[in-house]
Design a protein around this motif. Structure first.
Motif, PDB file in Angstrom:
ATOM      1  N   TRP A  34      -6.058   8.056   6.116  1.00 49.09           N
ATOM      2  CA  TRP A  34      -6.515   6.664   6.090  1.00 49.09           C
ATOM      3  C   TRP A  34      -6.815   6.126   7.487  1.00 49.09           C
ATOM      4  O   TRP A  34      -7.796   5.403   7.683  1.00 49.09           O
ATOM      5  CB  TRP A  34      -5.484   5.769   5.407  1.00 49.09           C
ATOM      6  CG  TRP A  34      -5.411   6.013   3.939  1.00 49.09           C
ATOM      7  CD1 TRP A  34      -4.400   6.620   3.255  1.00 49.09           C
ATOM      8  CD2 TRP A  34      -6.403   5.672   2.966  1.00 49.09           C
ATOM      9  NE1 TRP A  34      -4.702   6.688   1.917  1.00 49.09           N
ATOM     10  CE2 TRP A  34      -5.923   6.111   1.714  1.00 49.09           C
ATOM     11  CE3 TRP A  34      -7.644   5.058   3.028  1.00 49.09           C
ATOM     12  CZ2 TRP A  34      -6.648   5.934   0.532  1.00 49.09           C
ATOM     13  CZ3 TRP A  34      -8.361   4.883   1.849  1.00 49.09           C
ATOM     14  CH2 TRP A  34      -7.868   5.317   0.626  1.00 49.09           C
ATOM     15  N   GLU A  67      -0.223  11.714   9.900  1.00 47.51           N
ATOM     16  CA  GLU A  67      -0.512  11.089   8.600  1.00 47.51           C
ATOM     17  C   GLU A  67      -0.961  12.144   7.602  1.00 47.51           C
ATOM     18  O   GLU A  67      -0.474  12.191   6.472  1.00 47.51           O
ATOM     19  CB  GLU A  67      -1.585  10.010   8.733  1.00 47.51           C
ATOM     20  CG  GLU A  67      -1.862   9.348   7.386  1.00 47.51           C
ATOM     21  CD  GLU A  67      -3.127   8.527   7.327  1.00 47.51           C
ATOM     22  OE1 GLU A  67      -3.429   8.051   6.218  1.00 47.51           O
ATOM     23  OE2 GLU A  67      -3.810   8.354   8.355  1.00 47.51           O
ATOM     24  N   THR A  73       5.511   7.862  10.175  1.00 46.69           N
ATOM     25  CA  THR A  73       6.456   6.839   9.706  1.00 46.69           C
ATOM     26  C   THR A  73       5.689   5.632   9.171  1.00 46.69           C
ATOM     27  O   THR A  73       4.520   5.410   9.525  1.00 46.69           O
ATOM     28  CB  THR A  73       7.384   6.362  10.850  1.00 46.69           C
ATOM     29  OG1 THR A  73       6.585   5.688  11.830  1.00 46.69           O
ATOM     30  CG2 THR A  73       8.150   7.514  11.469  1.00 46.69           C
ATOM     31  N   LEU A  74       6.362   4.867   8.336  1.00 49.04           N
ATOM     32  CA  LEU A  74       5.758   3.634   7.837  1.00 49.04           C
ATOM     33  C   LEU A  74       5.491   2.663   8.981  1.00 49.04           C
ATOM     34  O   LEU A  74       4.476   1.960   8.980  1.00 49.04           O
ATOM     35  CB  LEU A  74       6.654   2.972   6.791  1.00 49.04           C
ATOM     36  CG  LEU A  74       6.725   3.671   5.445  1.00 49.04           C
ATOM     37  CD1 LEU A  74       7.754   2.994   4.550  1.00 49.04           C
ATOM     38  CD2 LEU A  74       5.369   3.663   4.777  1.00 49.04           C
ATOM     39  N   LEU A  77       2.254   3.659  10.624  1.00 52.64           N
ATOM     40  CA  LEU A  77       1.128   3.297   9.756  1.00 52.64           C
ATOM     41  C   LEU A  77       0.863   1.797   9.803  1.00 52.64           C
ATOM     42  O   LEU A  77      -0.293   1.364   9.871  1.00 52.64           O
ATOM     43  CB  LEU A  77       1.399   3.711   8.302  1.00 52.64           C
ATOM     44  CG  LEU A  77       1.091   5.143   7.929  1.00 52.64           C
ATOM     45  CD1 LEU A  77       1.570   5.421   6.504  1.00 52.64           C
ATOM     46  CD2 LEU A  77      -0.392   5.431   8.054  1.00 52.64           C
ATOM     47  N   GLU A  78       1.935   1.008   9.775  1.00 53.42           N
ATOM     48  CA  GLU A  78       1.809  -0.456   9.830  1.00 53.42           C
ATOM     49  C   GLU A  78       1.152  -0.883  11.147  1.00 53.42           C
ATOM     50  O   GLU A  78       0.266  -1.745  11.160  1.00 53.42           O
ATOM     51  CB  GLU A  78       3.185  -1.110   9.685  1.00 53.42           C
ATOM     52  CG  GLU A  78       3.181  -2.619   9.832  1.00 53.42           C
ATOM     53  CD  GLU A  78       2.465  -3.353   8.713  1.00 53.42           C
ATOM     54  OE1 GLU A  78       1.885  -4.420   8.984  1.00 53.42           O
ATOM     55  OE2 GLU A  78       2.477  -2.865   7.571  1.00 53.42           O
ATOM     56  N   ASN A  87      -4.115  -4.199   6.117  1.00 52.94           N
ATOM     57  CA  ASN A  87      -2.746  -4.310   5.615  1.00 52.94           C
ATOM     58  C   ASN A  87      -2.294  -2.941   5.141  1.00 52.94           C
ATOM     59  O   ASN A  87      -3.081  -2.210   4.534  1.00 52.94           O
ATOM     60  CB  ASN A  87      -2.661  -5.273   4.431  1.00 52.94           C
ATOM     61  CG  ASN A  87      -2.913  -6.697   4.834  1.00 52.94           C
ATOM     62  OD1 ASN A  87      -2.477  -7.145   5.885  1.00 52.94           O
ATOM     63  ND2 ASN A  87      -3.647  -7.421   4.001  1.00 52.94           N
ATOM     64  N   LEU A  88      -1.060  -2.625   5.390  1.00 54.16           N
ATOM     65  CA  LEU A  88      -0.473  -1.412   4.834  1.00 54.16           C
ATOM     66  C   LEU A  88       0.125  -1.792   3.496  1.00 54.16           C
ATOM     67  O   LEU A  88       0.919  -2.729   3.401  1.00 54.16           O
ATOM     68  CB  LEU A  88       0.623  -0.848   5.753  1.00 54.16           C
ATOM     69  CG  LEU A  88       1.400   0.332   5.185  1.00 54.16           C
ATOM     70  CD1 LEU A  88       0.487   1.542   5.004  1.00 54.16           C
ATOM     71  CD2 LEU A  88       2.575   0.678   6.079  1.00 54.16           C
ATOM     72  N   VAL A  89      -0.263  -1.087   2.455  1.00 51.13           N
ATOM     73  CA  VAL A  89       0.275  -1.321   1.123  1.00 51.13           C
ATOM     74  C   VAL A  89       1.188  -0.151   0.798  1.00 51.13           C
ATOM     75  O   VAL A  89       0.749   0.989   0.761  1.00 51.13           O
ATOM     76  CB  VAL A  89      -0.851  -1.444   0.074  1.00 51.13           C
ATOM     77  CG1 VAL A  89      -0.275  -1.636  -1.312  1.00 51.13           C
ATOM     78  CG2 VAL A  89      -1.794  -2.571   0.447  1.00 51.13           C
ATOM     79  N   TYR A  90       2.463  -0.455   0.559  1.00 51.70           N
ATOM     80  CA  TYR A  90       3.456   0.580   0.294  1.00 51.70           C
ATOM     81  C   TYR A  90       4.085   0.282  -1.057  1.00 51.70           C
ATOM     82  O   TYR A  90       4.589  -0.823  -1.274  1.00 51.70           O
ATOM     83  CB  TYR A  90       4.517   0.558   1.396  1.00 51.70           C
ATOM     84  CG  TYR A  90       5.699   1.456   1.143  1.00 51.70           C
ATOM     85  CD1 TYR A  90       5.612   2.826   1.358  1.00 51.70           C
ATOM     86  CD2 TYR A  90       6.899   0.941   0.696  1.00 51.70           C
ATOM     87  CE1 TYR A  90       6.698   3.651   1.135  1.00 51.70           C
ATOM     88  CE2 TYR A  90       7.988   1.758   0.466  1.00 51.70           C
ATOM     89  CZ  TYR A  90       7.882   3.113   0.688  1.00 51.70           C
ATOM     90  OH  TYR A  90       8.955   3.929   0.470  1.00 51.70           O
ATOM     91  N   ALA A  91       4.027   1.218  -1.959  1.00 46.41           N
ATOM     92  CA  ALA A  91       4.620   1.008  -3.285  1.00 46.41           C
ATOM     93  C   ALA A  91       4.896   2.360  -3.938  1.00 46.41           C
ATOM     94  O   ALA A  91       4.198   3.336  -3.681  1.00 46.41           O
ATOM     95  CB  ALA A  91       3.673   0.202  -4.174  1.00 46.41           C
ATOM     96  N   LEU A  92       5.917   2.386  -4.759  1.00 47.36           N
ATOM     97  CA  LEU A  92       6.132   3.518  -5.648  1.00 47.36           C
ATOM     98  C   LEU A  92       5.521   3.092  -6.973  1.00 47.36           C
ATOM     99  O   LEU A  92       5.956   2.102  -7.566  1.00 47.36           O
ATOM    100  CB  LEU A  92       7.627   3.800  -5.822  1.00 47.36           C
ATOM    101  CG  LEU A  92       8.391   4.174  -4.561  1.00 47.36           C
ATOM    102  CD1 LEU A  92       9.863   4.394  -4.881  1.00 47.36           C
ATOM    103  CD2 LEU A  92       7.804   5.404  -3.906  1.00 47.36           C
TER     104      LEU A  92
END
Length: 158
Positions: A34, A67, A73-74, A77-78, A87-92
């Motif tokens: 990304w 990446e 790491t998050l 990425l952020e 925006n970083l979108v992080y979700a399970l």
């Protein structure tokens, strides 16, 4: 009983929160990841992103490589996202509604439990009809779900 209602409420709230994500298609990252995909689509050079991040161009290249390899790491990425006005979108994102995942797992657990009982009864020449076994499996699964028993996660995943 009160805890069961709270658990039911928590499940419903989480399913509502996840609903928009479940409806979306699964995104496949660009081949180079990304960061690189967005950076190049914006027409931004590696050195330009590096300057925005306060890094060297080689550090940005390493970040892009991390990446792709899955070791970034998050936080990194952020930081990269912010530097590119993203925006970083992080979700399970569950592959199915959470309630369906719980139900499938409860059925697997109930089947495993009753399978052990059925095996023991078979050794004693006391078999149970498959229709009755199916009904008992569903009843046990419903009980495990209703009481929010964590036992459902002790069986192998279906």
């Amino acid at each position: 009983m009160k805890g069961d209602r709270m658990s039911d409420l928590n499940l419903k709230q989480m399913e509502e929160l996840l609903a928009p994500l479940l409806a979306s298609v699964e995104l496949t990252p660009p081949r180079g990841g990304w960061i690189k995909g967005i950076r190049t689509s914006l027409g931004m050079l590696t050195r330009q992103l590096a300057a925005r991040l306060g890094l060297t161009p080689s550090a940005v290249s390493q970040m892009e490589d991390r990446e792709v390899s899955g070791s970034i790491t998050l936080a990194a990425l952020e930081k990269a996202a912010r530097a590119m006005n993203c925006n970083l979108v992080y979700a399970l994102v569950p592959r199915a509604p959470l309630s369906a995942i719980r139900k499938r797992q409860a059925l697997a657990t109930a089947s495993e439990i009753l399978g052990r009982v059925s095996h023991t009864m078979g050794l004693e020449a006391q078999t149970v009809a498959s229709e009755k076994t199916d009904r008992m499996t569903h009843e046990l699964a419903e009980e495990l779900l209703r009481t929010w028993s964590s036992r459902i996660w002790e069986a192998k995943a279906p």
